[in-house]
Motif scaffolding. Structure first.
Motif, PDB file in Angstrom:
ATOM      1  N   GLY A  51      62.666 -37.448   6.684  1.00  0.00           N
ATOM      2  CA  GLY A  51      62.143 -36.137   6.335  1.00  0.00           C
ATOM      3  C   GLY A  51      60.645 -36.166   6.548  1.00  0.00           C
ATOM      4  N   ALA A  52      60.042 -34.983   6.564  1.00  0.00           N
ATOM      5  CA  ALA A  52      58.604 -34.898   6.794  1.00  0.00           C
ATOM      6  C   ALA A  52      58.052 -33.688   6.062  1.00  0.00           C
ATOM      7  N   ILE A  53      56.746 -33.717   5.861  1.00  0.00           N
ATOM      8  CA  ILE A  53      56.044 -32.533   5.372  1.00  0.00           C
ATOM      9  C   ILE A  53      54.858 -32.298   6.280  1.00  0.00           C
ATOM     10  N   LYS A  54      54.493 -31.036   6.386  1.00  0.00           N
ATOM     11  CA  LYS A  54      53.274 -30.702   7.106  1.00  0.00           C
ATOM     12  C   LYS A  54      52.631 -29.533   6.377  1.00  0.00           C
ATOM     13  N   PRO A  55      51.326 -29.387   6.499  1.00  0.00           N
ATOM     14  CA  PRO A  55      50.664 -28.285   5.805  1.00  0.00           C
ATOM     15  C   PRO A  55      51.233 -26.940   6.255  1.00  0.00           C
ATOM     16  N   PHE A  56      51.509 -26.083   5.283  1.00  0.00           N
ATOM     17  CA  PHE A  56      51.949 -24.722   5.564  1.00  0.00           C
ATOM     18  C   PHE A  56      50.832 -23.733   5.212  1.00  0.00           C
ATOM     19  N   SER A  57      50.156 -24.017   4.104  1.00  0.00           N
ATOM     20  CA  SER A  57      48.986 -23.249   3.687  1.00  0.00           C
ATOM     21  C   SER A  57      48.086 -24.237   2.945  1.00  0.00           C
ATOM     22  N   THR A  58      47.012 -23.757   2.375  1.00  0.00           N
ATOM     23  CA  THR A  58      46.132 -24.681   1.662  1.00  0.00           C
ATOM     24  C   THR A  58      46.802 -25.254   0.415  1.00  0.00           C
ATOM     25  N   VAL A  76      58.544 -28.612   4.187  1.00  0.00           N
ATOM     26  CA  VAL A  76      59.483 -29.716   4.389  1.00  0.00           C
ATOM     27  C   VAL A  76      60.171 -29.495   5.737  1.00  0.00           C
ATOM     28  N   LYS A  77      60.162 -30.532   6.557  1.00  0.00           N
ATOM     29  CA  LYS A  77      60.716 -30.456   7.905  1.00  0.00           C
ATOM     30  C   LYS A  77      61.598 -31.675   8.174  1.00  0.00           C
TER      31      LYS A  77
END
Length: 166
Positions: free
Chosen positions: A63-70, A75-76
């Motif tokens: 699994g991964a996370i990346k910034p969506f907003s500040t 979750v990706k």
């Protein structure tokens, strides 16, 4: 769960890329004609926060996370190999992603999954995610299910009102 190890890495990790390849094949079958639409939003280049789960030294989930907003991480690329499902691996990966998101300053996680992935929806709801209106590129996409979870951010104790010991 026998011998589950979670490692923090990036999208450069070869095991992560192999698992994502299996995920994409699974989604191509589930999503059918809609797969190309979703695939454009699931590039894994330059993701800095990736979890790979190993069971007995074999890569079994990711699994991964990346910034969506500040304040929000997205979750990706959540996936568990079919041979390793129903053992709590996805929940462990998700929990570690949420911990990491909190550590780097996010107060919530958002995600998108599909109606054709009922087991994913169940996992996220069990973990405390709530269905929200579709966001961004998923607005108006009938198959998309968008979700949100507020994270337990560490409380910073305000000590200004305390009287020091004499």
């Amino acid at each position: 769960m026998s011998d589950l190890t979670l490692i923090r890495t990036s999208s450069d990790n070869a095991d992560f890329r192999k698992l994502v390849s299996l995920l994409d094949r699974d989604l191509a079958v589930r999503d059918g004609d809609e797969h190309a639409f979703y695939a454009q939003f699931n590039k894994v280049d330059a993701i800095k926060e990736v979890i790979v789960a190993y069971q007995n030294n074999n890569p079994v989930g990711c699994g991964a996370i990346k910034p969506f907003s500040t304040s929000q991480a997205e979750v990706k690329r959540m996936f568990v190999h079919p041979d390793s499902r129903k053992q709590g691996i996805a929940a462990s990966v998700l929990n570690e992603l949420e911990t990491w998101a909190t550590e780097i300053g996010f107060s919530a996680c958002v995600l998108e999954t599909g109606k054709k992935q009922p087991e994913a929806i169940a996992l996220y709801q069990k973990a405390g995610y709530q269905i929200i209106s579709n966001y961004g590129q998923y607005i108006g996409v009938d198959n998309s299910v968008c979700m949100l979870k507020q994270l337990n951010t560490p409380t910073i104790l305000d000590t200004r009102h305390l009287i020091p010991n004499k």
